[in-house]
Write a protein that holds these residues in place. Structure first.
Motif, PDB file in Angstrom:
ATOM      1  N   TRP A   1      51.872  36.992  45.965  1.00  2.00           N
ATOM      2  CA  TRP A   1      53.299  36.978  45.654  1.00  2.00           C
ATOM      3  C   TRP A   1      53.536  37.450  44.226  1.00  2.00           C
ATOM      4  O   TRP A   1      52.818  37.058  43.295  1.00  2.00           O
TER       5      TRP A   1
ATOM      6  N   TYR B   1      48.628  23.825  45.160  1.00  2.00           N
ATOM      7  CA  TYR B   1      49.923  23.848  44.472  1.00  2.00           C
ATOM      8  C   TYR B   1      50.169  22.650  43.568  1.00  2.00           C
ATOM      9  O   TYR B   1      51.122  22.618  42.813  1.00  2.00           O
TER      10      TYR B   1
ATOM     11  N   SER C   1      48.999  23.993  53.761  1.00  2.00           N
ATOM     12  CA  SER C   1      49.996  25.056  53.899  1.00  2.00           C
ATOM     13  C   SER C   1      49.961  25.590  55.318  1.00  2.00           C
ATOM     14  O   SER C   1      48.889  25.604  55.934  1.00  2.00           O
TER      15      SER C   1
ATOM     16  N   GLU D   1      62.290  23.977  45.481  1.00  2.00           N
ATOM     17  CA  GLU D   1      60.858  24.303  45.497  1.00  2.00           C
ATOM     18  C   GLU D   1      60.625  25.505  44.606  1.00  2.00           C
ATOM     19  O   GLU D   1      61.398  26.474  44.638  1.00  2.00           O
TER      20      GLU D   1
ATOM     21  N   TRP E   1      57.058  22.524  43.711  1.00  3.54           N
ATOM     22  CA  TRP E   1      56.189  22.482  44.889  1.00  3.54           C
ATOM     23  C   TRP E   1      54.787  22.623  44.365  1.00  3.54           C
ATOM     24  O   TRP E   1      54.438  23.679  43.814  1.00  3.54           O
TER      25      TRP E   1
ATOM     26  N   HIS F   1      61.343  19.872  58.559  1.00  2.00           N
ATOM     27  CA  HIS F   1      60.576  20.830  57.753  1.00  2.00           C
ATOM     28  C   HIS F   1      59.570  21.477  58.719  1.00  2.00           C
ATOM     29  O   HIS F   1      58.390  21.194  58.671  1.00  2.00           O
ATOM     30  N   TYR F   2      60.101  22.252  59.666  1.00  2.00           N
ATOM     31  CA  TYR F   2      59.319  22.906  60.729  1.00  2.00           C
ATOM     32  C   TYR F   2      58.761  21.904  61.758  1.00  2.00           C
ATOM     33  O   TYR F   2      57.831  22.229  62.493  1.00  2.00           O
TER      34      TYR F   2
ATOM     35  N   ASN G   1      64.759  22.233  56.011  1.00  7.01           N
ATOM     36  CA  ASN G   1      64.063  22.999  54.988  1.00  7.01           C
ATOM     37  C   ASN G   1      63.825  24.400  55.546  1.00  7.01           C
ATOM     38  O   ASN G   1      63.244  24.556  56.624  1.00  7.01           O
ATOM     39  N   GLU G   2      64.296  25.414  54.839  1.00  8.58           N
ATOM     40  CA  GLU G   2      64.040  26.820  55.178  1.00  8.58           C
ATOM     41  C   GLU G   2      64.249  27.101  56.667  1.00  8.58           C
ATOM     42  O   GLU G   2      63.306  27.481  57.387  1.00  8.58           O
TER      43      GLU G   2
ATOM     44  N   ARG H   1      48.018  34.168  46.228  1.00 10.50           N
ATOM     45  CA  ARG H   1      49.025  34.070  47.288  1.00 10.50           C
ATOM     46  C   ARG H   1      49.585  35.431  47.672  1.00 10.50           C
ATOM     47  O   ARG H   1      50.278  35.563  48.668  1.00 10.50           O
TER      48      ARG H   1
ATOM     49  N   TYR I   1      60.414  31.411  45.057  1.00  7.84           N
ATOM     50  CA  TYR I   1      59.018  31.658  44.689  1.00  7.84           C
ATOM     51  C   TYR I   1      58.794  33.049  44.106  1.00  7.84           C
ATOM     52  O   TYR I   1      58.057  33.222  43.158  1.00  7.84           O
TER      53      TYR I   1
ATOM     54  N   GLN J   1      52.899  18.162  55.893  1.00  5.92           N
ATOM     55  CA  GLN J   1      51.899  18.715  54.988  1.00  5.92           C
ATOM     56  C   GLN J   1      51.146  17.638  54.214  1.00  5.92           C
ATOM     57  O   GLN J   1      50.218  17.932  53.477  1.00  5.92           O
TER      58      GLN J   1
HETATM   59  C1  BG6 Z   1      57.825  26.923  51.252  1.00  8.02           C
HETATM   60  C2  BG6 Z   1      57.707  25.836  52.293  1.00  8.02           C
HETATM   61  O1  BG6 Z   1      58.261  28.086  51.863  1.00  8.02           O
HETATM   62  O2  BG6 Z   1      56.672  27.364  50.624  1.00  8.02           O
HETATM   63  C3  BG6 Z   1      56.461  24.972  52.167  1.00  8.02           C
HETATM   64  O3  BG6 Z   1      58.842  25.014  52.307  1.00  8.02           O
HETATM   65  C4  BG6 Z   1      55.261  25.823  51.776  1.00  8.02           C
HETATM   66  O4  BG6 Z   1      56.287  24.262  53.361  1.00  8.02           O
HETATM   67  C5  BG6 Z   1      55.569  26.498  50.443  1.00  8.02           C
HETATM   68  O5  BG6 Z   1      54.081  25.103  51.722  1.00  8.02           O
HETATM   69  C6  BG6 Z   1      54.447  27.337  49.855  1.00  8.02           C
HETATM   70  O6  BG6 Z   1      54.037  28.328  50.741  1.00  8.02           O
HETATM   71  P1  BG6 Z   1      52.563  28.358  51.324  1.00  8.02           P
HETATM   72  O7  BG6 Z   1      52.640  29.167  52.564  1.00  8.02           O
HETATM   73  O8  BG6 Z   1      51.707  29.000  50.292  1.00  8.02           O
HETATM   74  O9  BG6 Z   1      52.200  26.940  51.568  1.00  8.02           O
END
Ligand code: BG6
Length: 475
Positions: free
Chosen positions: A342, A435, A426, A369, A419, A125-126, A170-171, A340, A302, A22
């Motif tokens: 969320w 972010y 992203s 994060e 984060w 991380h993916y 990561n995740e 987002r 999050y 990223q």
């Molecule tokens: C986390 C990941 O789930 O969320 C990151 O580890 C990601 O890679 C972050 O960037 C925020 O989510 P997004 O999809 O808004 O970037």
């Protein structure tokens, strides 16, 4: 509303996170060095915001010194990123290191250390190499688990004298859930067996890397980073409670239990069998998972997840999906980060902390994060051109508040990593939601500038006092 000032314990980390793919944007990438993310972008470009992909990202590889200087100015003590598996090797079978790529990380890690910043490095991380995805089906393959272990060994050999805090994944649940369970991401193939196989092989890979780390007596710690969704039932009814319990079992405990306890919940194994989900695992593999557990778990938090009992009967002709047992519940009046989509509910931190205390023997963990992605942040610039991101300051403050309250109530939470340090790319959303503490100006050659939150974070680290306006109901 009350004004409170809460001291932050000296050993509570205040840092920031990011990942290799990223940020780095390495132009030296060879043709065979794509990652899963690169081929997702190549095959499905139209779903990426404004067609923007990960090729340049924040150009960290060329500008790492500038970023390290900013970390130092703000006073970050810890920075987490990853090494990009797909770029670190030129040959995945024989684990041949790409010296050009690795030399950039030599410099970056050294620069952090010279500035007094502790690097925390994650191995995936993916960033699964595309070649292994095409050739072996990625994490569905045991051979890929072996290749990952070989890669890990090369990374440890090169950096173990510099890096003392490591993370395997990561995740680890994310890619296969989007691709094989929900089929909402390229290559859109619904296959619950494959989903569970990836879950298991990643748990196995975690244990094998821990085994490697211990057998070589590397100094420091080895952990992993998970993203459990703190799950709330709509009501206290038996049915809603059961829906939340099973949601938690399939999406959270499938990784939390192996990480903290070294084993899968028996109920998960039974339900997978009941629904004829086929995954290849052996007693010997379960024993490795039991024996080689991580030292610590980083947790990405999050938003909350809310469910209710399923109201419709599952179509028996469809392959099994955990949604057999639940439906999403949309809480009326919830507070949203609309950019987002969320929900904002900072108490997830406290509730997760209490869960670890009560259900996982109060093992060591930290917030790895947490952050707020906001669209079109330019509109918040003041006359000096500084983004006035008070919403982010409030967001961070409330999440740290709940972490400190949890610590006060006996939780073993070691810190807060935001984060992200800078704005970055992203998955799919590219640079849409920002972010960072640091703005990346895409129109001005990715110029860096501190947002208001960066000055605030600097003060927070310096004073170690969290000043917060709190709704009296939370005191
Ligand atoms: C986390 C990941 O789930 O969320 C990151 O580890 C990601 O890679 C972050 O960037 C925020 O989510 P997004 O999809 O808004 O970037």
């Amino acid at each position: 509303m009350s004004d409170l000032t809460i001291p932050i314990p000296q050993n509570f980390i205040l840092g920031a996170s990011s990942s290799a793919w990223q940020t780095e944007g390495w132009t030296g990438k060879k043709e065979n060095q794509d990652s899963y993310i690169d081929i997702w972008y190549k095959n499905d470009r139209h779903v990426w915001y404004e067609g923007y992909g990960p090729a340049i990202a924040t150009d960290l590889i060329n500008r790492y010194q500038e970023d390290v200087d900013l970390m130092k100015k703000i006073g970050l003590t810890h920075y987490r990123t990853s090494i990009n598996w797909s770029r670190f090797l030129t040959d995945y079978e024989n684990a041949i290191v790409d010296e050009d790529y690795a030399s950039h990380y030599d410099n970056f890690i050294t620069a952090m250390l010279e500035s007094g910043i502790t690097p925390m490095i994650c191995l995936e991380h993916y960033e699964l190499p595309a070649e292994l995805f095409y050739k072996y089906g990625g994490w569905g393959s045991k051979h890929v688990v072996e290749l990952f272990t070989k890669y890990a060994q090369k990374v440890f050999e090169r950096y173990n004298h510099l890096v003392k805090r490591w993370f395997v994944f990561n995740e680890p649940i994310v890619i296969q859930t989007r691709v094989y369970l929900d089929a909402v991401r390229w290559p859109y193939e619904q296959n619950t067996n494959t989903w569970m196989q990836w879950n298991h092989n990643k748990n196995l890979a975690t244990a094998k890397v821990v085994q490697l780390f211990r057998n070589n007596n590397y100094q420091g710690t080895i952990g992993t980073i998970l993203n459990p969704e703190v799950t709330y039932a709509r009501s206290n009814s038996k049915e809603d409670q059961q829906a939340a319990k099973l949601y938690d079992l399939f999406y959270n405990r499938v990784f939390l239990d192996p990480a903290f306890n070294g084993e899968y919940p028996q109920e998960l194994i039974e339900l997978l069998a009941k629904h004829h989900v086929k995954w290849d695992y052996s007693d010997q593999e379960l024993e490795i998972i039991k024996q080689y557990r991580v030292d610590e778990v980083g947790i990405n938090l999050y938003f909350p997840h809310r469910v209710k009992a399923a109201t419709k009967e599952w179509n028996k002709n469809m392959p099994f999906h955990p949604a057999y047992y639940y439906e999403p519940f949309d809480l009326p009046g919830k507070i949203m980060n609309k950019s987002r989509g969320w929900e904002i509910y900072p108490k997830i931190v406290y509730d997760f902390a209490m869960r670890v205390k009560q259900e996982y023997n109060n093992k060591s963990w930290f917030i790895c994060e947490n952050g707020m992605g906001i669209e079109d942040e330019k509109r918040f610039k003041n006359s000096d051109g500084i983004i006035q991101d008070d919403y982010r300051i409030d967001f961070i403050s409330m999440h740290i508040y709940w972490a400190l309250k949890a610590i006060n109530d006996g939780a073993n939470c070691g810190g807060y990593m935001l984060w992200a340090f800078t704005d970055n790319v992203s998955p799919m959303n590219a640079f849409k939601n920002r972010y960072g503490l640091i703005e990346i100006n895409l129109e001005k050659n990715r110029a860096r500038s501190m947002k208001k939150s960066a000055f605030w974070f600097e003060k927070l680290i310096k004073t170690r006092q969290l000043a917060i306006k709190l709704d009296d109901q939370y005191k």
